[in-house]
Scaffold this active site. Sequence first.
Site, PDB file in Angstrom:
ATOM      1  N   HIS A 319      91.658  54.304  19.773  1.00 60.77           N
ATOM      2  CA  HIS A 319      92.239  52.960  19.919  1.00 60.77           C
ATOM      3  C   HIS A 319      91.594  52.335  21.146  1.00 60.77           C
ATOM      4  O   HIS A 319      91.595  52.950  22.228  1.00 60.77           O
ATOM      5  CB  HIS A 319      93.749  53.089  20.102  1.00 60.77           C
ATOM      6  CG  HIS A 319      94.499  51.810  19.910  1.00 60.77           C
ATOM      7  ND1 HIS A 319      94.378  50.747  20.765  1.00 60.77           N
ATOM      8  CD2 HIS A 319      95.386  51.428  18.965  1.00 60.77           C
ATOM      9  CE1 HIS A 319      95.167  49.757  20.351  1.00 60.77           C
ATOM     10  NE2 HIS A 319      95.785  50.150  19.261  1.00 60.77           N
ATOM     11  N   ARG A 339      96.416  41.941  21.845  1.00 56.27           N
ATOM     12  CA  ARG A 339      95.213  41.140  21.549  1.00 56.27           C
ATOM     13  C   ARG A 339      95.485  40.131  20.439  1.00 56.27           C
ATOM     14  O   ARG A 339      94.951  39.030  20.435  1.00 56.27           O
ATOM     15  CB  ARG A 339      94.045  42.064  21.166  1.00 56.27           C
ATOM     16  CG  ARG A 339      93.373  42.688  22.385  1.00 56.27           C
ATOM     17  CD  ARG A 339      92.329  43.702  21.996  1.00 56.27           C
ATOM     18  NE  ARG A 339      92.948  44.932  21.525  1.00 56.27           N
ATOM     19  CZ  ARG A 339      92.561  45.632  20.469  1.00 56.27           C
ATOM     20  NH1 ARG A 339      91.523  45.222  19.765  1.00 56.27           N
ATOM     21  NH2 ARG A 339      93.178  46.740  20.122  1.00 56.27           N
TER      22      ARG A 339
END
Length: 535
Positions: A319, A339
């Site tokens: 990740h 994000r």
Amino acid sequence: MIYTPEMLASMKKVEAAREANIALEPRRLTAEEKEALLKQYHPDYRDDGFTTIQVGPNKGEKAPLELNAMLEAHSRLTDAKVDLTKIDYDVDVLVIGGGGAGSSAAIEAHEAGANVMIVTKLRIGDANTMMAEGGIQAADKPGDSPAQHYLDVMGGGHYANRPELVRKLVMEGPGAIKWLNELGVEFDKAEDGTMITTHGGGTSRKRMHAAADYSGAEIMRTLRDEVLNRQIPVVDFTAAIELILDTDGKVAGAVLQNMETGELLVARAKTVVIATGGAGRMHYQGFPTSNHYGATADGLILGYRAGAKLLYQDTLQYHPTGVAFPQQIFGALVTEKVRSMGAKLINSEGEAYIHPLETRDVNAAGVIRECTTNGKGVDTGMGKAVWLDTPMIDRIHGKGTLEKRLPAMLRMYLKYGIDMREVPILIYPTLHYQNGGLEITEDGQTCVKNLYVAGEAVGGIHGRNRLMGNSLLDIIVFGRNAGQHAAASAKETQLKELTLSHVDKYEAELKAAGIDSDAVSPKLLPTYARGAKAF
Ligand code: MEZ
């Protein structure tokens, strides 16, 4: 003051560039640029992290060193005597694993009238499902479709995905959300009752359904309640350490071991569902992990020794945004939702060097490039890292948004004196997901008759890279699917005499290959656990 002068100087550059970076839309990389970036920086392409499997159904293929060491290890039964005529548990369906996939499988098997039991080496809910934060994908909104979702999943997986599995995933996605909603999952909803959905990396539509930033915990809470309400037996702190076959070669149960006393127990079952989850605690290539304590690839070892095939065992997901600082939470997940709500990845010079919603493999490779070749990483004392400019979220959506939509993340950082509404945070890739696993057909079955697999232990659904939110979806779709099929097969199954001859055969194969290991597998607990070797 917790920051070094170097960190503070770099943070100033991030702050100074914030307004310009909010306005900037970093361009998407071309397919060629992505491929080049992955080849040079993604850990899956590091030759020194892998070796060739020497025994079993995938002999000759590539595997991570740490997984291969478990494939080459001895059975925990090598020096133990098990009396297979003394049956401790006798069930139709045995589910190994108490996470989201195992619970979904057990609920459906129970619904179909099977006598089902869950066995788990920790407790029900001690699973990666509980740790999932950002959401679950499903194409259930106007302007979206399972076909569109299918294209995103295939593109994200580099078209290596098994098409029939992806088809099932996306077609049954809307039904999975409806099922969870009706069971009681508190999804984020607008005032008119419609579900709030957002983008994830690699998605062409906003189809991420969430419960704030603790989506997995909310789903697991609901599934666990359902298992308990149905009074499905759950045998906890008990690990499956070998599968049992019958003399026809069908799966016929598992040898279990009490994690506290070491006592061996025999569970006879007409069908078995492996739902043991992921492998973050194998710490491939020395990476930290976002995974729960028990994520040690156990199901892959159990299935493999019994003759099931692995698929894409050589691809892992790192990740892109694991915590790089402070040290106390090193490797913990910083959800992709940060994000998707507008925070950008920024290097030490204050540059928004990549689109924040490229797929995970591409963004992880991008972080590694900034921190190595480009020399634009920030020294954390434990390595280099880049910034995730979290104050952008309130700046874009209004004050209070971060607190409302990312409350758990905010709290996690506040404990260490970092207010992510005010200052950016430092991140680096963390080992998050096992893209590969045991190979299944559409009904969830391996090549070993009556042996089913669901959840992260499956390989093929996500190809060589999974998109955000498709794991929470797959545990529901393929968990339910495995439970339904396992219950149906159990009705038609007559077991013959039980045997562990496959374990002896595997040991003989190790010997013939000249492999001399002092390790035992499945691993069950990470190496740093107290007493890990014994249990
Ligand atoms: O699917 C995942 O892995 C997920 C939702 C993770 C996250 O970033 O929140």
